[in-house]
Design an enzyme around this catalytic site. Structure first.
Site, short mmCIF file in Angstrom:
data_model
loop_
_atom_site.label_atom_id
_atom_site.label_comp_id
_atom_site.label_asym_id
_atom_site.label_seq_id
_atom_site.Cartn_x
_atom_site.Cartn_y
_atom_site.Cartn_z
N GLY A 194 0.85 -1.19 0.00
CA GLY A 194 0.00 0.00 0.00
C GLY A 194 0.88 1.23 0.00
CG ASP A 325 -6.55 8.56 10.09
OD1 ASP A 325 -6.87 9.27 9.14
OD2 ASP A 325 -5.39 8.10 10.24
CB ALA A 333 -2.72 14.71 7.18
CG HIS A 457 6.43 27.22 -22.73
ND1 HIS A 457 6.36 25.86 -22.91
CD2 HIS A 457 7.56 27.63 -23.37
CE1 HIS A 457 7.37 25.46 -23.66
NE2 HIS A 457 8.12 26.53 -23.95
P1 FAD Z 1 -3.84 11.10 14.33
O1 FAD Z 1 -2.85 11.89 13.55
O2 FAD Z 1 -3.64 9.65 14.44
O3 FAD Z 1 -3.86 11.75 15.77
C1 FAD Z 1 -4.62 11.24 16.82
C2 FAD Z 1 -4.05 11.73 18.14
O4 FAD Z 1 -4.97 11.39 19.17
C3 FAD Z 1 -2.73 11.07 18.52
O5 FAD Z 1 -1.83 12.04 19.00
C4 FAD Z 1 -3.11 10.08 19.63
O6 FAD Z 1 -2.07 9.87 20.57
C5 FAD Z 1 -4.25 10.85 20.27
N1 FAD Z 1 -5.19 10.02 21.03
C6 FAD Z 1 -5.81 8.88 20.64
N2 FAD Z 1 -6.68 8.47 21.58
C7 FAD Z 1 -6.60 9.36 22.58
C8 FAD Z 1 -7.26 9.49 23.82
N3 FAD Z 1 -8.22 8.65 24.18
N4 FAD Z 1 -6.91 10.53 24.62
C9 FAD Z 1 -5.95 11.42 24.25
N5 FAD Z 1 -5.32 11.36 23.07
C10 FAD Z 1 -5.64 10.34 22.25
N6 FAD Z 1 -1.58 11.37 5.23
C11 FAD Z 1 -1.46 12.33 4.29
O7 FAD Z 1 -2.43 13.03 4.02
N7 FAD Z 1 -0.29 12.53 3.62
C12 FAD Z 1 0.81 11.78 3.88
O8 FAD Z 1 1.86 12.01 3.27
C13 FAD Z 1 0.73 10.77 4.87
N8 FAD Z 1 1.79 10.00 5.15
C14 FAD Z 1 1.68 9.06 6.13
C15 FAD Z 1 2.80 8.26 6.39
C16 FAD Z 1 2.72 7.28 7.37
C17 FAD Z 1 3.94 6.44 7.65
C18 FAD Z 1 1.52 7.11 8.09
C19 FAD Z 1 1.43 6.07 9.19
C20 FAD Z 1 0.41 7.88 7.83
C21 FAD Z 1 0.48 8.86 6.83
N9 FAD Z 1 -0.62 9.64 6.51
C22 FAD Z 1 -0.52 10.59 5.54
C23 FAD Z 1 -1.91 9.49 7.19
C24 FAD Z 1 -2.05 10.58 8.28
O9 FAD Z 1 -0.97 10.48 9.18
C25 FAD Z 1 -3.36 10.39 9.03
O10 FAD Z 1 -4.43 10.37 8.10
C26 FAD Z 1 -3.58 11.55 9.98
O11 FAD Z 1 -2.54 11.63 10.93
C27 FAD Z 1 -4.91 11.39 10.74
O12 FAD Z 1 -5.09 12.48 11.55
P2 FAD Z 1 -6.02 12.40 12.85
O13 FAD Z 1 -5.93 13.75 13.50
O14 FAD Z 1 -7.34 11.88 12.49
O15 FAD Z 1 -5.32 11.31 13.79
P1 NAD Z 2 -2.94 0.69 2.68
O1 NAD Z 2 -4.37 0.45 2.90
O2 NAD Z 2 -2.51 1.80 1.79
O3 NAD Z 2 -2.25 -0.62 2.10
C1 NAD Z 2 -2.25 -1.82 2.78
C2 NAD Z 2 -1.89 -2.91 1.79
O4 NAD Z 2 -1.67 -4.10 2.51
C3 NAD Z 2 -3.00 -3.18 0.79
O5 NAD Z 2 -2.47 -3.22 -0.51
C4 NAD Z 2 -3.54 -4.54 1.23
O6 NAD Z 2 -4.07 -5.30 0.18
C5 NAD Z 2 -2.31 -5.17 1.82
N1 NAD Z 2 -2.57 -6.23 2.79
C6 NAD Z 2 -3.53 -6.30 3.72
N2 NAD Z 2 -3.42 -7.44 4.44
C7 NAD Z 2 -2.34 -8.09 3.96
C8 NAD Z 2 -1.69 -9.31 4.29
N3 NAD Z 2 -2.14 -10.09 5.27
N4 NAD Z 2 -0.60 -9.68 3.58
C9 NAD Z 2 -0.14 -8.91 2.57
N5 NAD Z 2 -0.70 -7.75 2.21
C10 NAD Z 2 -1.79 -7.33 2.90
O7 NAD Z 2 -2.31 0.84 4.15
P2 NAD Z 2 -0.89 1.34 4.64
O8 NAD Z 2 0.11 1.34 3.56
O9 NAD Z 2 -0.63 0.56 5.89
O10 NAD Z 2 -1.18 2.83 5.05
C11 NAD Z 2 -2.23 3.13 5.98
C12 NAD Z 2 -2.91 4.40 5.61
O11 NAD Z 2 -2.05 5.50 5.89
C13 NAD Z 2 -3.24 4.51 4.14
O12 NAD Z 2 -4.50 3.99 3.87
C14 NAD Z 2 -3.22 5.97 3.88
O13 NAD Z 2 -4.49 6.49 4.06
C15 NAD Z 2 -2.30 6.52 4.96
N6 NAD Z 2 -1.02 6.93 4.34
C16 NAD Z 2 -1.06 7.93 3.43
C17 NAD Z 2 0.09 8.34 2.81
C18 NAD Z 2 0.01 9.44 1.80
O14 NAD Z 2 -1.00 10.12 1.76
N7 NAD Z 2 1.03 9.65 0.99
C19 NAD Z 2 1.30 7.72 3.11
C20 NAD Z 2 1.30 6.68 4.02
C21 NAD Z 2 0.12 6.30 4.64
#
Ligand code: FAD
Ligand code: NAD
Length: 478
Positions: A194, A325, A333, A457
Site C-alpha cells: 500500500g 481517521d 491528514a 511555459h
Molecule cells: P492522528 O494523527 O492519528 O492523531 C490522533 C491523536 O490522538 C494522537 O496524537 C493520539 O495519541 C491521540 N489520542 C488517541 N486516543 C486518545 C485518547 N483517548 N486521549 C488522548 N489522546 C488520544 N496522510 C497524508 O495526508 N499525507 C501523507 O503524506 C501521509 N503520510 C503518512 C505516512 C505514514 C507512515 C503514516 C502512518 C500515515 C500517513 N498519513 C498521511 C496518514 C495521516 O498520518 C493520518 O491520516 C492523519 O494523521 C490522521 O489524523 P487524525 O488527527 O485523524 O489522527
Molecule cells: P494501505 O491500505 O494503503 O495498504 C495496505 C496494503 O496491505 C493493501 O495493498 C492490502 O491489500 C495489503 N494487505 C492487507 N493485508 C495483507 C496481508 N495479510 N498480507 C499482505 N498484504 C496485505 O495501508 P498502509 O500502507 O498501511 O497505510 C495506511 C494508511 O495510511 C493509508 O491507507 C493511507 O491512508 C495513509 N497513508 C497515506 C500516505 C500518503 O498520503 N502519501 C502515506 C502513508 C500512509
C-alpha cells in the site's frame, strides 16, 4: 468544581489540533487533550502525521531521493561526484529536527490562539449534571475530569496487526520502526504494497537495501486508477528495483536473533522462505477508539471500531462529533484537518462542510502519484459515459529539463456535459499539480475550461492543459 469548556477535542493530530485552533478562533473556550509522547518521553503534539507519519516519511523520502540523484542522475548534467555516502544517523537527526520544529510549533499555535493543552489519555465519563459531557484525563499526575458542552473525537488510527506477528519495532516494525532505522538493512521485507509499503520501500531501496514487498491482493495500489497503478508497478519494479510479489499469502513470520524468516505462498501455490534483516508490516490502519469509553455515553461505533457519523461528522449523541481517521472516508491528514475546521464552524453556528468527493490523494514515490475524483474503472462500473485525454511527461519541455520524463496526466470528463470527473497523474511533482484539478472539480469545471486557461511555459502544468485539450482530441504537442 471541574473546569468547563465550550469544546473539548480529544486528540491533537492534524484533525484535532486544527479543530481546536479553529474553535478558539471562533471565540469558543477550547481544550485539546492528547496522550502522545515522543521517544524522549515528552508530550508531543501533532499525532501520527507529525510524529510518525506524513512529515518524517517525507523528510526521509527527500533525503533518499537526493542520495539517489547524486549517485545516478547528476552525471547526466555533467556533474561528477566522488565518494558519495549516506550517513543514516545524520539523515535521521535531520528528520527528527523537522518533526520537533512542527510539534513544538503546534504548542505555540495553541498558546497564540488560547487553546488549553492537556497532556493525558481522555475518556468519556458520562453526561455532566448541568449539560454537556464529562471527560476524564489521565496523564502523568492525578487524573482530572473536565466538562465540555461539545466534544470532538479526533483519536486517529493505529497500525492494523497481522495475527500472530508481534511488532517489536526493532526487527519487526510498523511505521514507527520503519521511519527510525539506524542503518540501511541489507535485505528488507515489507508486508503490504500500500502507500506506506511503497513509500518506505522507496526510501530504503534508494539507500541500498534489497527490498521485497509481499502483497496479498492480485492487484497493486487498488484505490488508484488501474492505468496509473500499472505504470507505477512498472516504474517501481523496473528502474527503482523493488521486488513486489502480488497475490502473496504470508504463512508464518519467525523472529530470530538478528533476522526474520517469512514463509509465504504465491498465487500459483509455490511456497517460499525469505530471510530479512528487518521486516515492516504495513497492511492498513484501524481507528483508534479503544479505551475511549464512547459507547458508555451512547456514541455508536461500527463493527470495525469507526465512530459512526453523518455528513457533518455528528455522532449518535448531541454535542459529540468525530473526525479524521477515527471515522469513515480516506485516512489522510488534509481530510482530517478539513473535517476539524468544518466541525468547529458547525459548533460555532456556521455551515461547516467537507466534500469527500474532491479529496486529493498523493503517493510520494518517484514518480509521484496523485489523483482526485473518479477512476476510469469506477466510471465504467457506474455506466457513466466519459471521454479521456492524456499527455505524457516525455513530451513536456520542463520535464525534459528536469530529467523526470516518466508518467502522464490523464483527465476524465463526462461525455455529455464535459464536466471533469477525475484527474490522475503519475510523474514529477504530481503532488503539486493535482491542486489545479481539485479546484477544477470543486468549481465543476469542464475540460474545455482548463483547455482555455493559459498555463505558463515551460511548466509541468502544461501537461494538465494538454490532457484537457486531449479530451477533445486537440492536443497540440502529441
Ligand atoms: P492522528 O494523527 O492519528 O492523531 C490522533 C491523536 O490522538 C494522537 O496524537 C493520539 O495519541 C491521540 N489520542 C488517541 N486516543 C486518545 C485518547 N483517548 N486521549 C488522548 N489522546 C488520544 N496522510 C497524508 O495526508 N499525507 C501523507 O503524506 C501521509 N503520510 C503518512 C505516512 C505514514 C507512515 C503514516 C502512518 C500515515 C500517513 N498519513 C498521511 C496518514 C495521516 O498520518 C493520518 O491520516 C492523519 O494523521 C490522521 O489524523 P487524525 O488527527 O485523524 O489522527
Ligand atoms: P494501505 O491500505 O494503503 O495498504 C495496505 C496494503 O496491505 C493493501 O495493498 C492490502 O491489500 C495489503 N494487505 C492487507 N493485508 C495483507 C496481508 N495479510 N498480507 C499482505 N498484504 C496485505 O495501508 P498502509 O500502507 O498501511 O497505510 C495506511 C494508511 O495510511 C493509508 O491507507 C493511507 O491512508 C495513509 N497513508 C497515506 C500516505 C500518503 O498520503 N502519501 C502515506 C502513508 C500512509
Amino acid at each position: 468544581m471541574p473546569k468547563t469548556f465550550d469544546v473539548a477535542v480529544i486528540g491533537a493530530g492534524p484533525g484535532g489540533y486544527v479543530a481546536a485552533i479553529r474553535a478558539a478562533q471562533l471565540g469558543l473556550k477550547t481544550v485539546c487533550i492528547d496522550a502522545w509522547k515522543n521517544p524522549a518521553g515528552k508530550p508531543s503534539l501533532g499525532g501520527t502525521c507529525l510524529n510518525v507519519g506524513c512529515i518524517p516519511s517525507k523528510a526521509l523520502l527527500e533525503s533518499s531521493e537526493n542520495y539517489e540523484r547524486a549517485l545516478h542522475k547528476f552525471a547526466d548534467h555533467g556533474i561528477g561526484l566522488k565518494g558519495v555516502s549516506i550517513d543514516v544517523p545524520k539523515m535521521q537527526a535531520r528528520k527528527t529536527k523537522i518533526v520537533n520544529t512542527f510539534t513544538t510549533g503546534i504548542a505555540l499555535l495553541f498558546k497564540k490562539n488560547r487553546v488549553e493543552s492537556l497532556h493525558g489519555f481522555g475518556r468519556f465519563a458520562g453526561a455532566a449534571p448541568d449539560g454537556g459531557w464529562q471527560v476524564e484525563v489521565t496523564g502523568d499526575g492525578p487524573s482530572e475530569t473536565i466538562v465540555a458542552r461539545n466534544v470532538i473525537v479526533a483519536t486517529g488510527s493505529v497500525p492494523r496487526q497481522l495475527p500472530g506477528v508481534a511488532i517489536d519495532n526493532a526487527l519487526v516494525c510498523d511505521n514507527v520502526g520503519a521511519l527510525s532505522f539506524d542503518s540501511v538493512p541489507r535485505r528488507l521485507g515489507i508486508i503490504g504494497a500500500g502507500v506506506i509499503g511503497v513509500e518506505m520501500g522507496s526510501v530504503w531501496k534508494r539507500l541500498g537495501a534489497e527490498v521485497t514487498i509481499l502483497e496479498a491482493m492480485p492487484t497493486f495500489l487498488a484505490a488508484a486508477d488501474e492505468q496509473i497503478a500499472k505504470e507505477a508497478f512498472r516504474a517501481f519494479t523496473g528502474p527503482l528495483g523493488l521486488i513486489i510479489h502480488t497475490g502473496a499469502k504470508v504463512l508464518s513470520v519467525t523472529t530470530g536473533e538478528k533476522s526474520v524468516l517469512v514463509e509465504y505462498e504465491e498465487r500459483e501455490g509455490t511456497r517460499h522462505r525469505d530471510e530479512f534483516d528487518r521486516l515492516v508490516v504495513a497492511i492498513g490502519r484501524t481507528p483508534n477508539t479503544a479505551g475511549l469509553n464512547a459507547e458508555s455515553v451512547g456514541v455508536k461505533l461500527d463493527g470495525r471500531g469507526y465512530v459512526e457519523v453523518d455528513a457533518q461528522c455528528r455522532t449518535s449523541m448531541p454535542g459529540i462529533y468525530a473526525i479524521g481517521d477515527a471515522v469513515r472516508g480516506p485516512m489522510l491528514a488534509h481530510k482530517s484537518s478539513e473535517e476539524g475546521v468544518a466541525v468547529a464552524e458547525t459548533i460555532a453556528g456556521h455551515h461547516g462542510h467537507v466534500n469527500l468527493d474532491t479529496i486529493p490523494w498523493v503517493v510520494y514515490t518517484a514518480p509521484e502519484i496523485a489523483w482526485v475524483g473518479k477512476t476510469e474503472q469506477e466510471l465504467k462500473a457506474a455506466g457513466v459515459a466519459y471521454r479521456a485525454g492524456q499527455f505524457p511527461f516525455i513530451a513536456s519541455g520542463r520535464a525534459r529539463a528536469l530529467g523526470e520524463t516518466a508518467g502522464f496526466v490523464k483527465m476524465l470528463a463526462d461525455a455529455e456535459t464535459d464536466r471533469i470527473l477525475g484527474v490522475h497523474i503519475i510523474g514529477p511533482f504530481a503532488s503539486e499539480l493535482i491542486s489545479e484539478a481539485v479546484v477544477a472539480l470543486e468549481f465543476s469545471a469542464t475540460a474545455e475550461d482548463i483547455a482555455r486557461i493559459v498555463h505558463a511555459h515551460p511548466s509541468l502544468s502544461e501537461a494538465m492543459h494538454e490532457a484537457a485539450l486531449g479530451v477533445h482530441k486537440r492536443s497540440l504537442h502529441i
